[in-house]
Motif scaffolding. Structure first.
Motif, PDB file in Angstrom:
ATOM      1  N   ASN A 207      34.799  99.074  77.425  1.00 17.88           N
ATOM      2  CA  ASN A 207      34.273  97.680  76.733  1.00 17.88           C
ATOM      3  C   ASN A 207      32.754  97.658  76.920  1.00 17.88           C
ATOM      4  OD1 ASN A 207      34.659  95.587  74.315  1.00 17.88           O
ATOM      5  ND2 ASN A 207      34.746  94.073  76.252  1.00 17.88           N
ATOM      6  N   ASP A 208      32.099  98.855  77.205  1.00 18.28           N
ATOM      7  CA  ASP A 208      30.538  98.627  77.495  1.00 18.28           C
ATOM      8  C   ASP A 208      30.006  99.616  76.891  1.00 18.28           C
ATOM      9  OD1 ASP A 208      28.291  98.416  78.753  1.00 18.28           O
ATOM     10  OD2 ASP A 208      28.918  98.051  80.679  1.00 18.28           O
ATOM     11  N   LEU A 209      29.665  99.296  75.685  1.00 20.39           N
ATOM     12  CA  LEU A 209      28.747 100.217  74.842  1.00 20.39           C
ATOM     13  C   LEU A 209      27.517 100.713  75.353  1.00 20.39           C
ATOM     14  CD1 LEU A 209      29.834  99.299  71.200  1.00 20.39           C
ATOM     15  CD2 LEU A 209      30.322 101.519  72.397  1.00 20.39           C
ATOM     16  N   PRO A 232      44.576 101.780  76.514  1.00 20.56           N
ATOM     17  CA  PRO A 232      44.684 101.885  77.707  1.00 20.56           C
ATOM     18  C   PRO A 232      45.932 101.231  78.359  1.00 20.56           C
ATOM     19  CG  PRO A 232      42.248 101.295  77.384  1.00 20.56           C
ATOM     20  CD  PRO A 232      43.347 101.132  75.998  1.00 20.56           C
ATOM     21  N   ALA A 233      46.920 102.191  78.818  1.00 20.14           N
ATOM     22  CA  ALA A 233      48.079 101.329  79.407  1.00 20.14           C
ATOM     23  C   ALA A 233      48.669 102.080  80.702  1.00 20.14           C
ATOM     24  CB  ALA A 233      49.171 101.818  78.405  1.00 20.14           C
ATOM     25  N   LEU A 238      45.093  97.158  78.848  1.00 20.22           N
ATOM     26  CA  LEU A 238      43.654  96.744  78.598  1.00 20.22           C
ATOM     27  C   LEU A 238      42.959  97.010  77.174  1.00 20.22           C
ATOM     28  CD1 LEU A 238      42.116  98.391  81.749  1.00 20.22           C
ATOM     29  CD2 LEU A 238      43.206  96.038  81.585  1.00 20.22           C
ATOM     30  N   LEU A 239      43.848  96.297  76.213  1.00 24.81           N
ATOM     31  CA  LEU A 239      43.540  96.273  74.774  1.00 24.81           C
ATOM     32  C   LEU A 239      42.042  96.268  74.319  1.00 24.81           C
ATOM     33  CD1 LEU A 239      46.401  94.370  73.451  1.00 24.81           C
ATOM     34  CD2 LEU A 239      46.297  96.609  73.581  1.00 24.81           C
ATOM     35  N   ASN A 389      42.046  87.453  77.464  1.00 28.64           N
ATOM     36  CA  ASN A 389      42.001  88.727  77.108  1.00 28.64           C
ATOM     37  C   ASN A 389      41.636  89.578  78.773  1.00 28.64           C
ATOM     38  OD1 ASN A 389      42.379  89.061  74.145  1.00 28.64           O
ATOM     39  ND2 ASN A 389      40.454  87.697  74.330  1.00 28.64           N
ATOM     40  N   ILE A 390      42.174  90.732  78.984  1.00 26.45           N
ATOM     41  CA  ILE A 390      41.865  91.486  79.819  1.00 26.45           C
ATOM     42  C   ILE A 390      41.457  92.882  79.193  1.00 26.45           C
ATOM     43  CG2 ILE A 390      42.119  92.567  82.086  1.00 26.45           C
ATOM     44  CD1 ILE A 390      44.306  90.369  82.671  1.00 26.45           C
ATOM     45  N   ARG A 391      40.249  93.094  79.194  1.00 29.21           N
ATOM     46  CA  ARG A 391      39.816  94.662  78.526  1.00 29.21           C
ATOM     47  C   ARG A 391      39.382  95.765  79.627  1.00 29.21           C
ATOM     48  NH1 ARG A 391      40.478  93.042  73.257  1.00 29.21           N
ATOM     49  NH2 ARG A 391      39.942  91.139  72.624  1.00 29.21           N
ATOM     50  N   ARG A 392      39.207  95.244  80.670  1.00 32.89           N
ATOM     51  CA  ARG A 392      38.666  96.102  81.788  1.00 32.89           C
ATOM     52  C   ARG A 392      39.266  96.016  83.195  1.00 32.89           C
ATOM     53  NH1 ARG A 392      32.164  95.593  81.932  1.00 32.89           N
ATOM     54  NH2 ARG A 392      32.495  95.668  83.906  1.00 32.89           N
ATOM     55  N   ALA A 393      39.367  97.189  83.788  1.00 33.92           N
ATOM     56  CA  ALA A 393      40.098  97.141  85.188  1.00 33.92           C
ATOM     57  C   ALA A 393      39.709  96.226  86.019  1.00 33.92           C
ATOM     58  CB  ALA A 393      39.800  98.477  85.728  1.00 33.92           C
ATOM     59  N   ASP A 394      38.334  95.874  86.160  1.00 35.13           N
ATOM     60  CA  ASP A 394      37.686  94.854  87.228  1.00 35.13           C
ATOM     61  C   ASP A 394      38.117  93.416  86.926  1.00 35.13           C
ATOM     62  OD1 ASP A 394      36.009  94.637  85.061  1.00 35.13           O
ATOM     63  OD2 ASP A 394      34.262  95.327  86.048  1.00 35.13           O
TER      64      ASP A 394
END
Length: 462
Positions: A207-209, A232-233, A238-239, A389-394
């Motif tokens: 999620n970091d263009l 990502p599953a 991490l949708l 929302n959780i889109r990143r591992a961190d």
């Protein structure tokens, strides 16, 4: 099976036990695990199975049927692991079993072509407009490894861009800030991977263009491919937003790099065309896993006819395998995918999953519990978080895994099996009935009540 005892006995006892201390018996599983430790590293043949991040010893499974599994101690569970996803029709499906049995009467491996390969390939390609040709292999890891080699051979470039938290199998150059078992054990890489291999892999956050664009600027004309789990599953669910994936497509097109969708989990799960069809985005190469073999060891990678023409013996990119296109796996795949291709299959499955997860999340919200259920298609993830929302591992709080650990134990005691790691997702199959899901919901509600009202218990030694 000797003296099969239902988990319901333990469940009834738990209901009357004020602290819920009673655990199901794992005596036979524990004995098998002790013996296994003399044969295998850590007693297992795949790391997450060791139950290191949850309570107790691993369960040794002896039988599966429909949405249920039984362990060596005779405990019965409603299974939401589904062999990590591919059992979309449930365990021991009749059509698959009969097709496999029929095929096995004629032999199990030839190392030569069979008509079954053609049949399964035609079934896949005729229902999937995102690939024109494919190559069968023996696992998702092998599919990704081959796709990476193909991308490098086609572009004449060496570097691969991947995303932190996305897991692409145990390929040397991609075991860098990966997910799955590596996250479970708090690691970001693997010993035994040469630094020179890792140096060919560029890792950026999901999620970091901006980070993606900077990578292309810094490594101008060196990036062969961008690889991503479009869903990502392997490190939670991490949708990603469609716009992010679409931007990756556009950047790769402009920079003449290939876009690889790793659909080992999402392929044939979200729909017959997987995440590519769900988001309506055309990647350059797609990788698939064991779902195309009904759970048997199989994988595949596919692309346009032009790109695939680079594969040996037609082209210079070498890839081979004695068990590629194994007739038993092909026959299982034909039986499974024939069911998945039927009109309405995914509509019913996804609606069932939505109802199940919505009601769990509603219960959590009404009780003001810090737990959310993320879902896409028939994939879901229990996350002990207050984030929408959780889109990143961190963005995943490692401390939340302590709640999951207790949650997992409580669910086992109530006859519900989910993956033994809070970073792993769950799956619903067509074999899960309304009655099964109602029982599971009740167990989940009771387990959540325990987790949030009594988070510590001195008697739990694990």
């Amino acid at each position: 099976m000797e003296s099969v005892k239902s988990i319901e006995t333990a469940t009834t006892a738990l209901a009357t036990h004020p602290t819920g201390k009673l655990d199901i018996s794992r005596e036979k599983s524990a004995a098998l695990y002790e013996k296994a430790k003399t044969y295998f590293p850590g007693g297992v043949n795949s790391p997450v199975r060791a139950f290191r991040s949850v309570y107790g010893t691993p369960l040794f499974i002896v039988k599966g049927d429909g949405c249920h599994i039984w362990d060596a101690d005779g405990n019965k569970f409603i299974d939401f692991c589904c062999s990590w996803g591919p059992l979309i029709l449930g365990h021991n499906n009749t059509q698959i079993r009969e097709k496999v049995t029929e095929t096995m009467q004629n032999g199990m491996s030839f190392g030569a072509p069979t008509a079954l390969e053609n049949e399964l390939a035609e079934l896949i390609l005729s229902h999937n407009k995102y690939i024109e040709k494919l190559r069968f292999v023996s696992s998702g890891t092998e599919a990704v490894m081959s796709a990476i080699r193909l991308a490098r051979g086609y572009t004449k470039r060496d570097k691969i861009l991947k995303f932190e938290g996305c897991y692409h199998g145990h390929v040397d150059s991609l075991l860098v800030k990966a997910g799955s078992g590596l996250v479970t054990f708090g690691e970001t890489s693997s010993a035994g991977v040469p630094k020179s291999f890792a140096d060919e892999t560029i890792v950026v956050p999901l999620n970091d263009l901006k980070a993606v664009k900077l990578a292309f600027e810094e490594f101008k004309d060196q990036i062969a491919a961008v690889i991503i789990e479009p869903v990502p599953a392997n490190n939670g669910l991490l949708l990603q937003e469609k716009e992010f994936l679409q931007q990756l497509r556009e950047i790769c097109t402009v920079k003449e790099a290939l876009l690889i969708f790793d659909e080992v989990i999402s392929g044939f799960r979200l729909g017959f065309e997987g995440a590519a069809g769900y988001y309506q985005i055309q990647p350059d190469i797609i990788t698939y896993g064991k779902i195309i073999g009904g759970g048997l060891p199989v994988g595949a990678y596919g692309s346009s006819a032009e790109i695939m023409s680079n594969i040996s013996p037609e082209g210079a990119v070498y890839q081979a395998g004695t068990l590629s296109g194994n007739p038993v796996a092909m026959s299982a795949g034909i039986a499974q995918l024939s069911e998945l291709a039927k009109p309405g299959f995914y509509i019913g499955l996804n609606q069932k999953t939505k109802k199940f997860t919505d009601e769990i999340e509603q219960y959590s919200e009404e009780k003001n519990y810090g737990m959310k259920v993320f879902r896409i298609g028939s994939i879901f993830w229990f996350a002990f978080t207050g984030l929408e929302n959780i889109r990143r591992a961190d963005e995943i709080d490692p401390k939340s895994m302590e709640k999951f650990k207790l949650f997992h134990r409580k669910l086992l005691n109530r006859g519900v099996y989910i993956g033994p790691s809070g970073y792993e997702v769950g799956f619903i199959s067509s074999a899960h009935t309304e009655n099964d899901l109602e029982k599971a919901k009740k167990a989940i509600f009771e387990s959540l009540d325990f987790v949030f009202h009594q988070q510590t218990d001195a008697s739990f030694t694990g």
